[in-house]
Design an enzyme around this catalytic site. Structure first.
Site, mmCIF file in Angstrom:
data_model
loop_
_atom_site.group_PDB
_atom_site.id
_atom_site.type_symbol
_atom_site.label_atom_id
_atom_site.label_comp_id
_atom_site.label_asym_id
_atom_site.label_seq_id
_atom_site.Cartn_x
_atom_site.Cartn_y
_atom_site.Cartn_z
ATOM 1 N N GLN A 183 0.851 -1.194 0.000
ATOM 2 C CA GLN A 183 0.000 0.000 0.000
ATOM 3 C C GLN A 183 0.885 1.242 0.000
ATOM 4 O OE1 GLN A 183 -3.109 1.546 0.464
ATOM 5 N NE2 GLN A 183 -2.151 3.444 1.147
ATOM 6 N N ARG A 185 0.655 5.838 -0.577
ATOM 7 C CA ARG A 185 -0.004 7.075 -1.000
ATOM 8 C C ARG A 185 1.065 8.067 -1.462
ATOM 9 N NH1 ARG A 185 -0.240 8.401 4.974
ATOM 10 N NH2 ARG A 185 0.531 10.536 5.209
ATOM 11 N N ASN A 186 2.293 7.576 -1.646
ATOM 12 C CA ASN A 186 3.414 8.427 -2.022
ATOM 13 C C ASN A 186 4.053 7.972 -3.322
ATOM 14 O OD1 ASN A 186 3.907 10.539 0.007
ATOM 15 N ND2 ASN A 186 4.108 8.830 1.435
ATOM 16 N N GLY A 277 3.939 -0.796 6.887
ATOM 17 C CA GLY A 277 5.077 0.090 7.058
ATOM 18 C C GLY A 277 5.115 0.783 8.401
ATOM 19 N N ARG A 278 6.204 1.466 8.592
ATOM 20 C CA ARG A 278 6.354 2.329 9.765
ATOM 21 C C ARG A 278 5.343 3.471 9.659
ATOM 22 N NH1 ARG A 278 9.014 6.967 11.294
ATOM 23 N NH2 ARG A 278 10.083 6.948 13.305
ATOM 24 N N ASP A 279 4.605 3.746 10.719
ATOM 25 C CA ASP A 279 3.582 4.792 10.736
ATOM 26 C C ASP A 279 2.583 4.613 9.585
ATOM 27 O OD1 ASP A 279 2.350 7.011 11.898
ATOM 28 O OD2 ASP A 279 3.394 8.425 10.601
ATOM 29 N N HIS A 280 2.169 3.402 9.374
ATOM 30 C CA HIS A 280 1.247 3.066 8.280
ATOM 31 C C HIS A 280 -0.058 3.851 8.419
ATOM 32 C CE1 HIS A 280 -0.106 0.023 5.203
ATOM 33 N NE2 HIS A 280 -1.271 0.557 5.570
ATOM 34 N N ALA A 281 -0.434 4.561 7.347
ATOM 35 C CA ALA A 281 -1.670 5.353 7.294
ATOM 36 C C ALA A 281 -1.733 6.422 8.372
ATOM 37 C CB ALA A 281 -2.908 4.451 7.370
#
Length: 374
Positions: A183, A185-186, A277-281
């Site tokens: 996933q 958003r970047n 991931g780290r700090d996902h969403a």
């Protein structure tokens, strides 16, 4: 192949006429999610959740049946519209006057906006984009099953969209037994690429699934994300090991709760594993960096397996990307990468160095006059 969430892939399409039905206007963002219900991306949901499911999601992160579900999918309306819908029993859903789906009204109910937001987002701070949206919703919620009669037209941002039925057929055709979803958003930086390729060493296929939809101010625009990943996959990935499919929904920035939601959607697409991931969403400092890892311990029955990689960074002594498991050097030798850092570099006119971002992608991003959501 892994079963869809709840055991059955939902399909909610109809050729029935919508003529003569009273219509409720919805946003393009909500229309995307209505189609996600119809396509089975949100399986097992068949429509907008009712009061019992809503309250169970808010309190327990599960449907009333006990099945994992952390983000309520709802339609909010004002009192007048709620009364009309209840009396009609069935209404059409429309965007700019164009009817595209029907909703059979099972229930009309109210909810505590702030308390619901606190439970889902872990904060009542209205500076949080998800909290802000929820406390500004209309006062009543409509529940019931939907039927989509007209799909969203294809366009440049939708050329890689596939349904779960299509992705599952493609996974089966390729003979993949294990599929890891990613996933984002970047736009991709090299640390993302290294993480994805590390996963490819372990699993048969990589399912790159960027989120295309409403995002907060300062995030990269959808067309930039799409073009960047097209470039990366075309130039740096083996064609028979990666699938590129877009997910059309909005970012909710719900941190750990949204990580579960993201995993469920990828399970429905046919993924057996999901990179968290780290700090996902996450957004701002509302969640600690590994909150999205820890929440999976509360959902051991989820079937799709979370994959937790340590954060990758560029080590100036190793002259390569590394992580704490395989690099002995301290913070002074590390060059950390993140979507936030890449956005800051690009917005200041700085072109990321080749060891941080592939040159083709850096050039592509700076070619956009306005790469960020205003």
């Amino acid at each position: 192949m892994i079963a869809p969430h709840g055991g059955r892939l939902v399909s909610r399409f109809s050729t029935g006429s919508l003529d003569g039905m009273e219509a409720i206007e919805v946003s393009n963002d909500l229309r995307n999610d209505i189609e996600n219900i119809a396509d089975g991306i949100f399986s097992p949901l068949e429509g907008f959740v009712g009061r019992d499911d809503f309250e169970s999601i808010v309190k327990r992160g599960r449907l009333k049946s006990g099945l994992a579900w952390t983000v309520p999918i709802v339609l909010d309306v004002d009192e007048k519209t709620a009364s009309m819908a209840k009396n009609a029993g069935q209404v059409a859903l429309a965007v700019a006057g164009e009817k595209f789906a029907s909703l059979k009204i099972d229930e009309v109910y109210s909810f505590d906006k702030l308390e619901s937001a606190k439970a889902i987002y872990g904060t009542g701070d209205t500076k949080h984009p998800g909290v802000s949206k929820m406390v500004n919703m209309k006062d009543r919620l409509l529940a019931g099953k939907i039927q989509v009669s007209k799909k969203i037209a294809d366009g440049p941002l939708r050329k890689y969209r596939m349904t779960p039925a299509q992705t599952r057929a493609e996974i089966e055709k390729r003979g993949w037994k294990t599929v890891v979803g990613f996933q984002t958003r970047n736009v991709p930086h090299v640390a993302h690429e290294m993480l994805q390729k590390a996963a490819l060493n372990l699993y048969d296929g990589l399912f790159v699934n960027p989120l295309i939809g409403k995002k907060k101010q300062g995030d990269f625009k959808d067309e930039v994300i799409l073009a960047a990943y097209e470039t990366l996959i075309e130039n740096y990935y083996p064609k028979n090991r990666a699938m590129f499919v877009t997910l059309h929904t909005e970012m909710r920035y719900a941190g750990p709760k949204e990580a579960i939601h993201h995993a469920i959607m990828r399970k429905n697409f046919g993924c057996t594993h999901f990179i968290v991931g780290r700090d996902h969403a996450g957004v701002g400092d509302y969640y600690h960096p590994f909150a999205a890892h820890e929440i999976f311990a509360h959902y051991p029955e989820l079937e799709i397996q979370p994959v937790f990689f340590p954060a990758f960074y560029y080590c100036k002594k190793c002259l390569s990307f590394a992580n704490e498991r395989n690099c002995p050097h301290g913070p002074e030798s590390r060059e950390e990468l993140s979507g936030t850092k890449m956005r800051k570099m690009v917005s200041s006119g700085e072109i990321p160095a080749p060891h941080l971002m592939r040159p083709e992608i850096a050039k592509l991003i700076v070619s956009f006059k306005e790469p960020f959501v205003p």
